[in-house]
Scaffold this motif. Structure first.
Motif, short mmCIF file in Angstrom:
data_model
loop_
_atom_site.label_atom_id
_atom_site.label_comp_id
_atom_site.label_asym_id
_atom_site.label_seq_id
_atom_site.Cartn_x
_atom_site.Cartn_y
_atom_site.Cartn_z
N PHE A 196 0.73 -1.12 -0.01
CA PHE A 196 0.03 -0.18 0.03
C PHE A 196 0.87 1.21 -0.10
CE2 PHE A 196 -2.90 -3.22 1.89
CZ PHE A 196 -4.18 -2.85 0.92
N TRP A 197 2.22 1.09 0.10
CA TRP A 197 2.95 2.23 0.06
C TRP A 197 3.99 2.15 -1.08
CZ3 TRP A 197 0.58 1.19 4.49
CH2 TRP A 197 0.00 2.32 5.29
N GLN A 198 3.98 2.81 -1.92
CA GLN A 198 4.91 2.58 -3.16
C GLN A 198 5.97 4.00 -3.19
OE1 GLN A 198 2.41 0.98 -5.98
NE2 GLN A 198 3.97 0.92 -7.68
N ALA A 199 7.12 3.51 -3.98
CA ALA A 199 8.02 4.68 -4.20
C ALA A 199 7.66 5.30 -5.40
CB ALA A 199 9.32 4.00 -4.75
N ASN A 200 7.74 6.87 -5.15
CA ASN A 200 7.40 8.02 -5.88
C ASN A 200 8.79 8.80 -6.33
OD1 ASN A 200 4.14 8.41 -6.27
ND2 ASN A 200 4.72 7.32 -4.42
N VAL A 201 9.00 9.06 -7.49
CA VAL A 201 10.02 9.91 -7.63
C VAL A 201 9.73 11.42 -7.88
CG1 VAL A 201 12.23 10.09 -9.11
CG2 VAL A 201 11.08 7.93 -9.01
N ILE A 253 14.20 3.23 -13.65
CA ILE A 253 13.65 3.45 -12.46
C ILE A 253 12.25 4.27 -12.38
CG2 ILE A 253 16.03 3.47 -11.47
CD1 ILE A 253 15.71 6.61 -11.20
N ILE A 254 11.85 4.52 -13.48
CA ILE A 254 10.61 5.45 -13.57
C ILE A 254 9.74 4.64 -14.32
CG2 ILE A 254 9.26 7.51 -14.77
CD1 ILE A 254 11.50 8.31 -12.59
N GLU A 255 8.26 4.46 -13.84
CA GLU A 255 7.30 3.52 -14.48
C GLU A 255 7.22 4.16 -16.10
OE1 GLU A 255 6.03 1.04 -15.22
OE2 GLU A 255 5.10 0.63 -13.31
N THR A 256 6.88 3.18 -16.91
CA THR A 256 6.82 3.42 -18.35
C THR A 256 5.55 4.51 -18.73
OG1 THR A 256 5.46 1.56 -18.61
CG2 THR A 256 7.77 1.32 -18.97
N ASN A 257 4.56 4.62 -17.92
CA ASN A 257 3.49 5.34 -18.19
C ASN A 257 3.85 6.89 -17.79
OD1 ASN A 257 3.16 4.94 -15.29
ND2 ASN A 257 1.21 5.08 -15.17
N GLY A 258 5.07 7.10 -17.35
CA GLY A 258 5.31 8.41 -16.64
C GLY A 258 5.44 9.50 -17.95
N ARG A 259 5.65 9.12 -19.06
CA ARG A 259 5.68 9.93 -20.14
C ARG A 259 4.25 10.39 -20.63
NH1 ARG A 259 7.33 4.88 -22.23
NH2 ARG A 259 5.87 4.09 -23.80
N LEU A 317 6.20 11.26 -10.07
CA LEU A 317 6.21 9.95 -10.91
C LEU A 317 6.41 8.68 -10.23
CD1 LEU A 317 8.07 11.31 -14.04
CD2 LEU A 317 5.31 11.38 -13.60
N LEU A 318 5.78 7.81 -10.58
CA LEU A 318 5.78 6.46 -9.79
C LEU A 318 7.08 5.79 -10.19
CD1 LEU A 318 2.42 4.45 -10.17
CD2 LEU A 318 3.56 5.18 -8.27
N ALA A 319 7.73 5.13 -9.40
CA ALA A 319 8.93 4.39 -9.71
C ALA A 319 8.56 3.15 -10.33
CB ALA A 319 9.83 4.16 -8.41
N SER A 320 9.33 2.41 -11.11
CA SER A 320 9.17 1.32 -11.48
C SER A 320 8.93 0.35 -10.76
CB SER A 320 10.24 1.03 -12.72
OG SER A 320 11.51 0.65 -11.97
N ALA A 321 8.48 -0.98 -10.97
CA ALA A 321 8.28 -2.04 -10.27
C ALA A 321 9.64 -2.68 -9.79
CB ALA A 321 7.37 -3.22 -11.07
N ASN A 322 10.52 -2.59 -10.70
CA ASN A 322 11.81 -3.15 -10.33
C ASN A 322 12.55 -2.09 -9.41
OD1 ASN A 322 11.44 -5.41 -12.45
ND2 ASN A 322 12.21 -4.18 -14.05
N ALA A 323 12.58 -0.82 -9.58
CA ALA A 323 13.01 -0.06 -8.62
C ALA A 323 12.24 -0.09 -7.34
CB ALA A 323 12.83 1.60 -9.37
N ASP A 324 11.05 -0.13 -7.15
CA ASP A 324 10.32 -0.65 -5.94
C ASP A 324 10.63 -1.72 -5.30
OD1 ASP A 324 7.97 0.73 -4.48
OD2 ASP A 324 7.40 -1.69 -4.58
N GLY A 374 16.12 11.94 -0.73
CA GLY A 374 14.88 12.36 -0.56
C GLY A 374 13.92 12.47 -1.75
N THR A 375 14.59 12.41 -2.97
CA THR A 375 13.83 12.49 -4.16
C THR A 375 12.86 11.59 -4.37
OG1 THR A 375 15.88 13.87 -5.30
CG2 THR A 375 14.26 12.67 -6.64
N ILE A 376 13.35 10.33 -4.13
CA ILE A 376 12.37 9.07 -3.92
C ILE A 376 11.97 8.91 -2.44
CG2 ILE A 376 12.19 6.69 -4.32
CD1 ILE A 376 14.17 6.59 -6.41
N ARG A 377 10.26 8.97 -2.49
CA ARG A 377 9.78 8.75 -1.16
C ARG A 377 8.65 7.70 -1.41
NH1 ARG A 377 8.68 15.21 0.24
NH2 ARG A 377 10.78 15.99 0.48
N PHE A 378 8.44 7.23 -0.31
CA PHE A 378 7.34 6.11 -0.27
C PHE A 378 5.94 6.83 0.24
CE2 PHE A 378 10.88 3.56 -0.12
CZ PHE A 378 10.70 2.33 -0.95
N ALA A 379 4.99 6.59 -0.59
CA ALA A 379 3.75 7.21 -0.55
C ALA A 379 2.76 6.25 -0.51
CB ALA A 379 3.54 8.64 -1.31
#
Length: 451
Positions: free
Chosen positions: A61-66, A135-141, A163-170, A203-208
């Motif tokens: 329920f908490w996911q990495a965001n860039v 490290i960025i999810e593909t739908n970021g663009r 932007l959501l971090a990718s599943a691999n980065a998460d 702190g550029t990547i945070r879990f939200a």
């Protein structure tokens, strides 16, 4: 001498009785201990099950965001101004121009914009474009594209975007992958892993909290953004079909069979078959639904209406049996009193007997609906395991359901990411079922107080 000899048998008898009583008490204590042990074992098993699900599912329920400073560079976003309405221009022509402009916006290399933002966040990191974007999810663009389409005035401006971090980065940042594995077995390249770790430290990547888990549909191209919205709506439509069909049919059938139907071989035959239907495996109902509703009536495949009809057939025996049990529990004196005061048979049943059974009927209905909510096997046989990346607008549109979505995620090839997400979906499903049971208990208690 005679007194002494007569007291000896009495003492033996008393000692025998005391020994028998002690044995009975010991047996009772052992039986009580066995019962407490069985209850403790069952509660322990349930606690372990729920603990494992919560342990694996809650982190999902908490996911990495860039958080990136996105500069909408005019050197990259080379598109004309958005078409504006012109005097004498028809709405169709304006819409055509706007669609052509949006196609031009789509052709912009938005990955270059994201790469530039990543370079700005970590200017001294040596990394190529593909590794940086991993490290960025593909739908970021697409998110950046939609932002620009909604507000073309962003051109030349710098905006902070999450932007959501990718599943691999998460997976890497949560420690779902062993960091000691060689590079060949890692999902991210070494430079990408180092970049993700650095952005997390800075702190550029945070879990939200992953709100998109409830608002997005399933996705194969962007697994980190996959959600339960489509499956939730599919389950909601099916439950509405079950409530609309199973409740009135089940309650009405129970009232007729218990209060009005004559007792003969035919009604006995019906009662036996209702009890047998309650024990039929759910997969058999799925085969029946595929044969009747899809092949014979040609209803749409993977549609909630078909799933609702199949689950209605499964829920009907439960509601009928529970309602008849509630009707049998009503004291005969209530019926006799109503008939003695001149009420007809129909008035006696609907004005006096049925209101007394509302708590039991309501409880059986909600429990039946909750049971139908968790069924998976019959839905697989009617095609609801198909990948549907849209929220159904009506019960006749293709969809999936929450238990089927759990089944699909459990079999996803990205096990490290979707294992936790599967547990999170199970938590959502269990929460819905517990909520339905809690509502049943509350309404039953409230109706019993009114009686």
């Amino acid at each position: 001498m005679s007194d002494t000899s007569s007291s000896l048998p009495q003492q033996r008898q008393h000692s025998t009785i005391r020994a028998g009583i002690a044995k009975r008490h010991a047996r009772e204590r052992r039986f009580r201990a066995y019962g407490i042990a069985a209850i403790c074992a069952a509660l322990t098993a349930v606690a372990i099950l729920f603990g494992m699900i919560l342990y694996k599912g809650v982190p999902a329920f908490w996911q990495a965001n860039v958080e990136l400073e996105i500069f909408f560079d005019p050197e990259i976003i080379k598109v004309p101004e958005r078409p504006q309405p012109q005097p004498g221009q028809s709405p169709a022509e304006l819409e055509k121009q706007q669609l052509a402009w949006e196609r031009q916006v789509t052709m912009v290399n938005w990955n270059r914009v994201i790469k530039a933002a990543i370079r700005k966040a970590a200017p001294d990191v040596e990394i190529d474009t593909k590794q940086a974007l991993s490290i960025i999810e593909t739908n970021g663009r697409y998110e950046l594209r939609d932002m620009f389409v909604n507000d073309p005035g962003l051109l030349g401006q710098t905006v902070t975007v999450n932007l959501l971090a990718s599943a691999n980065a998460d997976n890497w940042l949560k420690g779902n992958i062993d960091r000691n594995l060689p590079d060949a077995q890692q999902q991210l390249s070494a430079p990408a892993r180092a970049l993700a770790d650095r952005l997390l430290e800075e702190g550029t990547i945070r879990f939200a909290f992953a709100w998109h888990l409830f608002t997005n549909v399933d996705s194969r191209s962007a697994p980190a953004s996959a959600g339960l919205a489509g499956a939730f709506m599919g389950s909601l439509y099916m439950m509405l079909v079950v409530i609309v069909l199973a409740v009135p049919l089940g309650v009405g059938s129970a009232i007729y069979l218990e209060e009005f139907a004559p007792k003969n071989r035919f009604t006995d035959f019906i009662e036996v078959n209702i009890n047998n239907l309650a024990a039929v495996p759910s997969i058999v109902f799925g085969l029946l639904g595929a044969a009747v509703f899809i092949n014979f009536f040609h209803l749409p495949l993977s549609a909630p209406i078909v799933g609702g009809l199949v689950l209605t057939l499964m829920t009907l025996p439960t509601i009928i049996i529970a309602t008849r049990s509630a009707l049998r529990a009503v004291p005969p004196s209530l019926r006799q009193a109503a008939l003695g005061l001149g009420a007809s048979k129909t008035q006696t049943v609907f004005h006096h007997v049925l209101p007394v059974t509302y708590p039991g009927v309501l409880t059986a209905t909600i429990i039946g609906v909750a049971q139908a909510l968790g069924e998976t096997a019959p839905l697989l046989l009617i095609g609801m395991n198909a990948f549907v990346a849209a929220v159904p607008g009506t019960p006749f549109e293709q969809s999936t359901a929450l238990p089927v979505q759990i089944f699909l995620w459990q079999g996803n090839e990205n096990r490290n990411f979707f294992e936790a997400r599967t547990s999170a979906a199970i938590i959502v499903l269990l929460a819905l079922m517990l909520a339905l049971n809690a509502i049943a208990i509350y309404l039953r208690t409230r109706l019993e107080r009114r009686k």
